[in-house]
Design an enzyme around this catalytic site. Sequence first.
Site, short mmCIF file in Angstrom:
data_model
loop_
_atom_site.label_atom_id
_atom_site.label_comp_id
_atom_site.label_asym_id
_atom_site.label_seq_id
_atom_site.Cartn_x
_atom_site.Cartn_y
_atom_site.Cartn_z
N TYR A 19 0.79 -1.11 0.09
CA TYR A 19 0.04 0.01 0.04
C TYR A 19 0.84 1.20 -0.04
O TYR A 19 0.47 2.36 -0.96
CB TYR A 19 -0.75 -0.10 1.18
CG TYR A 19 -1.72 1.42 1.28
CD1 TYR A 19 -2.79 1.67 0.80
CD2 TYR A 19 -1.12 2.10 2.38
CE1 TYR A 19 -3.37 2.97 0.88
CE2 TYR A 19 -1.80 3.32 2.52
CZ TYR A 19 -2.92 3.68 1.82
OH TYR A 19 -3.51 4.86 2.14
N LYS B 281 1.47 4.39 -2.81
CA LYS B 281 1.18 5.83 -2.59
C LYS B 281 2.74 6.67 -2.85
O LYS B 281 2.54 7.82 -3.29
CB LYS B 281 1.09 6.07 -1.09
CG LYS B 281 -0.38 5.57 -0.60
CD LYS B 281 -1.45 6.37 -1.57
CE LYS B 281 -2.84 6.02 -1.07
NZ LYS B 281 -3.91 6.82 -1.86
#
Length: 249
Positions: A172, A176
């Site tokens: 994750y 980003k």
Amino acid sequence: MLDKRVALITGANKGIGLQIAKELVAHGLTVLVGSRDLSHGETAAKSLGANARAIQLDVRDQASVAAAADRIRKEYGRLDVLVNNAGVSHSGKPGRPLQEIAQAGRMSVVSLDEVRAVFETNVFGVIAVTQAMLPLLREAPAGRIVNVSSTSGSLTWNSDPANPHRKMFGTYSASKTALNAITLAFAADLESTRIKVNAACPGFTATDLNNFQGTRTVQEAAREPVRLALLGPDGPTGTFSDENGPVAW
């Protein structure tokens, strides 16, 4: 309605996206509530009042993205604000504890299918939507693009051995990091236009992204994305920030 600024928010039927939509409506914008499930979007839009409209939009589906852009052109003729808010932390079943998500997302064990699924929404979906909406943003007097990112993607922050959260730097967070790079790339590509492109960190917010284990409210989380969405002509482009100021890339 055609005289009002028009904003599109992806993943806006709940959580931070819904709060951003609520605040932009309060600032007088017409807000298009992007939602994979149109019925969920319609419910959310109804809660926001007459200046909100639901629009079916699955950022992973090129046909859905194209159809949304076509509808916006036909009904509004331009787009003033795009908030790329839709995001996922994993591709597994809902309700998983944050610690489990983090462990499963470690680079030493995560499957390529999981990486692809997370990047499909958090990275490729942002590129797809932004490219599709750029012709509409160019029609606006002052287009604004806001990518909802995360400090967890900061390479500076995570390369510091003193940072206790760097153990969470996995799939994750890496998505980003990629989103931040894309933000900067779009900003550089569009710096000769009236379009400003920035990334905002909403902070560790209690949403279904982290099984509501976050410590911030959606009201707090929406502050920086909304500020960037409403930037004036002298505002910056190509930045990464939270409500306390710049965040290191």
